[in-house]
Design an enzyme around this catalytic site. Structure first.
Site, mmCIF file in Angstrom:
data_model
loop_
_atom_site.group_PDB
_atom_site.id
_atom_site.type_symbol
_atom_site.label_atom_id
_atom_site.label_comp_id
_atom_site.label_asym_id
_atom_site.label_seq_id
_atom_site.Cartn_x
_atom_site.Cartn_y
_atom_site.Cartn_z
ATOM 1 N N GLU A 161 -2.376 -17.489 2.428
ATOM 2 C CA GLU A 161 -3.302 -16.813 2.790
ATOM 3 C C GLU A 161 -4.428 -18.138 2.944
ATOM 4 O O GLU A 161 -5.992 -17.523 2.646
ATOM 5 C CB GLU A 161 -3.963 -15.534 2.187
ATOM 6 C CG GLU A 161 -3.275 -14.693 1.874
ATOM 7 C CD GLU A 161 -3.705 -13.319 0.789
ATOM 8 O OE1 GLU A 161 -3.456 -12.127 1.567
ATOM 9 O OE2 GLU A 161 -4.733 -13.698 0.210
ATOM 10 N N GLU A 235 3.357 -8.860 2.847
ATOM 11 C CA GLU A 235 3.035 -8.221 1.974
ATOM 12 C C GLU A 235 2.436 -7.401 2.864
ATOM 13 O O GLU A 235 1.339 -7.296 3.524
ATOM 14 C CB GLU A 235 1.736 -8.845 1.760
ATOM 15 C CG GLU A 235 1.992 -10.597 0.346
ATOM 16 C CD GLU A 235 0.937 -11.083 0.123
ATOM 17 O OE1 GLU A 235 -0.232 -9.827 -0.322
ATOM 18 O OE2 GLU A 235 0.769 -12.479 -0.620
#
Length: 604
Positions: A161, A235
């Site tokens: 991320e 995710e």
């Protein structure tokens, strides 16, 4: 024999061994699950219809002191991945170096912060030098596990991320080089939420997306960014984590299954985060800080398909039914869950004041307060976790002011009598006037370093600047490191200073009880309804933090950490106790809130 045709991204789909391959993934972190339970959890993953295990690799556990590497026992990454292969699972590794994961400092080791100029997750030479030395070791561990070496690892994720951080345009390219320059040629991936997709990638690396709510705008945005590439949700958040003082997050299986079904209908690969969350044993939980500091709880149950103690939930069976449609052969039988037991309550037999055990700790003298990471302890790697005690002499009372230099929470004692607390919301404590010299003590707890967001750069703990009494900075400190590691707890157990009974008149203290187990030990949960805050140790294992504010009101105790016969239970307690330790067969995570009905920004 070397294999050469691993996971590839061809026109809009993955292929493995030259054949179309849909990733049906699930996350289980080996460092959150006792090693003896790895096999059980992976078998249940396989029986649910998952074909690919994903796991992070926490740098801070594998290199807790600079140059001291640990890849054995609970941290035997090679054994974990090999076990996944035996069960019949492919593996995607997510080795970071930063992993987020609701884990202290996002998995980065705290000794990095000894450098006052450190710039985490950037091309800063001090950071990249440490990363390269770590990767020199890490790649020797994982290379035999790669698909092209005959192993199960079909892809690796670089960083995590980064688009939500994005401080250095050169950084992701350097991390990619860390992999490729060491001979890793498997498929590389990044993962980001929608907002981070633009800044989080790097050339030649497949972008994937993280989400919970179904947003075809986000998925289309990803597809448009890399035409003719397969789309993957790295995710899919099938639950959420908890923070102290708020409600336990749940995500009902009907809402989850509707989204997962739609993702699969559209031919998209998916990884369930978390498939099984496990536990933040010890002091390893992270924290959120997007304007307000919020430490996360010990449990990482995550409302996942497999519960914290490994039970199959309604989510599990709903997913198993769904995934079975994407397999040609019947799924394996679901393993029977392990039995749990509600042991009878035990009464505290002995107590020991914190003030009586300071000789068991490492300490130093300093004119100025020193933050936890820069203490001259642990072979000059500093203190990573737990508590730090700062003591100095004063001759008058007045206004004690932290100026927000306490990280994260301090109990204040005047001549070792509790007088107040300093924390992110309360920066002042009144001290009474008195005659003569007195001892001022500040017991500072690292409640968990931030694991996500820009505040990652400000995660030094303990006292990080001057503390003032009537606007005059305090000087002349004796500082005690209370990391409460295994060697300390073992010294505590054999101390000759224990006193009988529960009436510890000088808190904080350690409280000792004995649990007798007749027959084979079983998993259980510890509850402390008459206690306030601290940590629990069973047979020297640190189960984690307890805190009466909830939402979590239990601590998971794996049966394999118990003995048939006598077991030592020690509770470190800051403020109050009723002297009784209770056991339960089932967990208590507190009042719930439905994560799917909350605005996403409120979660962050």
């Amino acid at each position: 024999m070397e294999r050469v045709d691993g996971l590839k991204d061809t026109t809009c789909q993955f292929t493995l061994d030259g054949k179309p391959f849909r990733i049906l993934g699930g996350s289980i972190h080996y460092f959150r699950v006792p090693r003896e339970y790895w096999h059980d959890r992976l078998l249940k993953m396989k029986a649910c219809g998952i074909n690919t295990l994903t796991t992070y690799v926490p740098w801070n556990l594998h290199e807790p002191e600079k140059g001291a590497y640990h890849f054995e026992g609970q941290l035997d990454l090679r054994a974990y991945v090999s076990l996944a292969a035996e069960v019949g699972l492919w593996v995607i590794l997510r080795p970071g170096p930063y992993i987020c994961a609701e884990w202290d400092l996002g998995g980065l080791p705290s000794w990095l912060l000894r450098d006052k100029n450190m710039q985490l997750r950037t091309s800063y030479p001090g950071f990249m030098e440490a990363v390269n030395l770590y990767f020199d070791k890490l790649v020797t561990v994982i290379k035999p596990l790669l698909y092209k070496e005959g192993g199960p690892v079909i892809a690796l994720q670089i960083e995590n991320e980064y688009g939500s951080y994005a401080k250095d345009k050169n950084y992701m390219k350097l991390i990619k080089i860390c992999f490729q320059s060491r001979g890793i040629s498997e498929l590389l991936m990044t993962s980001d939420n929608w907002e981070g997709l633009r800044c989080g990638g790097t050339e030649g690396v497949l972008r994937t997306i993280n989400l919970q709510r179904l947003s075809f705008g986000a998925i289309q945005h990803l597809a448009d960014m890399q035409p003719q590439k397969p789309v993957m949700v790295m995710e899919y958040w099938c639950g959420w984590f908890d923070v102290w003082g708020e409600h336990h997050h749940v995500f009902h299986y009907e809402d989850m299954i509707n989204v997962v079904s739609e993702i699969l209908k559209r031919g998209i690969s998916i990884n369930l985060y978390m498939f099984h969350g496990g536990t933040n044993f010890g002091f390893m939980n992270g924290a959120m800080d997007l304007g307000n500091y919020k430490p996360q709880v010990t449990s990482y149950d995550y409302d996942a398909p497999l519960s914290e103690s490994g039970d199959c939930t309604e989510k599990y069976y709903a997913l198993r039914n769904l995934f079975s449609r994407y397999h040609y052969e019947p799924l394996p039988e679901v393993p029977i869950s392990q039995q749990r037991r509600e042991y009878s309550p035990v009464i505290v037999e002995q107590h020991l004041s914190l003030w009586d055990i300071l000789h068991l700790t490492e300490s130093c003298r300093s004119e100025l307060p020193v933050n936890m990471e820069n203490l001259p302890v642990n072979n000059n790697n500093g203190q990573s976790y737990g508590y730090t005690l700062y003591e100095t002499s004063i001759t008058y009372g007045g206004s004690l002011q932290s100026k927000n230099n306490i990280r994260d929470r301090a109990l204040v004692f005047d001549n070792r009598q509790f007088v107040g607390m300093l924390d992110p919301r309360n920066h002042e404590v009144a001290l009474l006037d008195g005659e003569g010299e007195r001892l001022l003590s500040l017991l500072v707890e690292n409640c968990g370093r931030v694991n996500y967001g820009k505040a990652l750069d400000e995660q030094r703990k303990g006292i990080v600047g001057d503390i003032f009494l009537n606007q005059i900075p305090l000087r002349g400190f004796t500082i005690f490191s209370l990391e409460m590691r295994l060697d300390f707890i073992n010294k505590l157990l054999i101390s000759d200073r224990w006193k009988s009974g529960t009436n510890c008149t000088s808190m904080p203290g350690f409280f000792r009880a004995r649990l007798y187990v007749d027959g084979p030990p079983r998993d259980t949960f510890i509850k402390l309804p008459g206690w306030a805050k601290g940590a629990v140790f069973v047979n020297s294992h640190n189960l984690g933090r307890h805190w009466s504010i909830g939402p979590q009101h239990c601590l998971y105790l794996p049966g394999l950490w118990l003995n048939s016969g006598e077991n030592q239970v020690i509770v470190f307690e800051e403020q109050k106790t009723d002297g009784v330790i209770v056991f339960a067969e089932n967990p208590e995570y507190g009042k719930t809130t439905d994560v799917y009905k909350l605005p996403f920004c409120s979660l962050l």
